[in-house]
Design an enzyme around this catalytic site. Structure first.
Site, short mmCIF file in Angstrom:
data_model
loop_
_atom_site.label_atom_id
_atom_site.label_comp_id
_atom_site.label_asym_id
_atom_site.label_seq_id
_atom_site.Cartn_x
_atom_site.Cartn_y
_atom_site.Cartn_z
N HIS A 1 1.42 8.91 13.97
CA HIS A 1 0.47 9.61 13.10
C HIS A 1 -0.79 8.76 12.96
CE1 HIS A 1 3.51 12.53 12.07
NE2 HIS A 1 4.33 11.58 11.65
N ASP B 1 10.27 14.72 6.91
CA ASP B 1 10.60 15.61 8.02
C ASP B 1 12.04 16.10 7.93
OD1 ASP B 1 8.14 15.73 9.24
OD2 ASP B 1 8.50 14.04 10.56
N GLU C 1 15.48 13.17 11.76
CA GLU C 1 14.43 13.89 11.03
C GLU C 1 14.59 15.40 11.09
OE1 GLU C 1 10.46 11.68 11.11
OE2 GLU C 1 11.10 11.56 13.21
#
Length: 259
Positions: A44, A175, A149
């Site tokens: 990210h 997530d 996740e």
């Protein structure tokens, strides 16, 4: 699982993830603040291998472990993170034992895996070693971490944990909740049950357990009580945004009181 007598004294290593601040100075800042490890998050944000290499080198110099989070099981950088000096690689979105096996194969030298033999490694001080010695020494302390996740990852957690060459299961909290249809509901009982199931899967396989993305209020219940050895406490983005906002509120309140 930690016994009752250990729960009061057990404390995991708390880490800081860097999504934006990839300079070597971030390692020194994290260490000065008391964090036990740093994660360079390449999933990210804009950071890549160059930032990871710089941070890992600084971490090696000052004794702070630096982990690299790649983009997923199919990332071409899974093993390169280790070649660049990281103490371990964090692989998000590992949903099946087959994916976990592919990650382990890429990150572990034979006979466990098929990692390509690199040149002198930063983690070994760039010493020139015979290939057999390099492979043996490089394996010591290396952490290959599979992130759980999703609902599929939860279902397969025990099989993923059992894969040779995987050292730790780490939950991606937001997530995972999202994958269970409980977006943003980290305090939901079903999320707590999922955390416990993943922790138990890791422990049953003799593997480590870690957590990323929990709010501080849930860390005692969903990380420490479940035996998490590594907890990514926050990231640089949240730390700056939330800390900055808190500082401004304090200043504004002080000014209001002074009027």
């Amino acid at each position: 699982m930690n016994g009752p007598e250990n729960k009061q004294t057990f404390q995991p290593a708390f880490g800081l993830a860097c999504c934006l601040l990839g300079r070597a100075e971030s390692v020194l800042l994290a260490r000065a603040a008391g964090f036990g490890f740093l994660v360079i998050d390449m999933e990210h944000g804009p950071l890549g291998l160059d930032a990871l290499g710089q941070a890992a080198a600084a971490g090696l110099a000052v004794g702070l472990p630096v982990f690299g989070r790649v983009t997923g099981p199919d990332s071409p950088d899974v093993a390169r993170v280790l070649d660049c000096g990281a103490a371990g690689v964090i692989v998000p979105h590992v949903d099946t034992p087959r994916q976990a096996a592919a990650v382990a194969r890429a990150c572990r030298f034979a006979p466990i895996g098929a990692r390509a033999l690199p040149g002198p490694l930063p983690a070994l001080g760039y010493r020139v070693l015979p290939a057999a010695d390099l492979a043996r020494e490089a394996e010591v302390g290396t952490q290959v971490i599979a992130m759980i996740e999703s609902a599929a990852g939860l279902e397969n957690a025990a099989e993923i944990a059992a894969v040779p060459g995987i050292d730790m299961l780490m939950i991606g909290s937001n997530d995972l909740a999202d994958g269970l249809g409980l977006r943003g509901q980290l305090g939901h009982p079903e999320v707590a049950q999922a955390f416990a199931r993943i922790a138990q899967a890791a422990q049953a396989a003799g593997k480590g357990f870690g957590v990323m993305g929990l709010p501080p209020a849930l860390v005692p219940e969903l990380a420490v009580a479940l035996g998490a050895g590594h907890v990514v406490a926050t990231n640089d983005t949240n730390l700056l945004a939330e800390g900055g906002a808190a500082l401004l509120r304090t200043l504004e309140a002080s000014l209001a009181d002074a009027r």
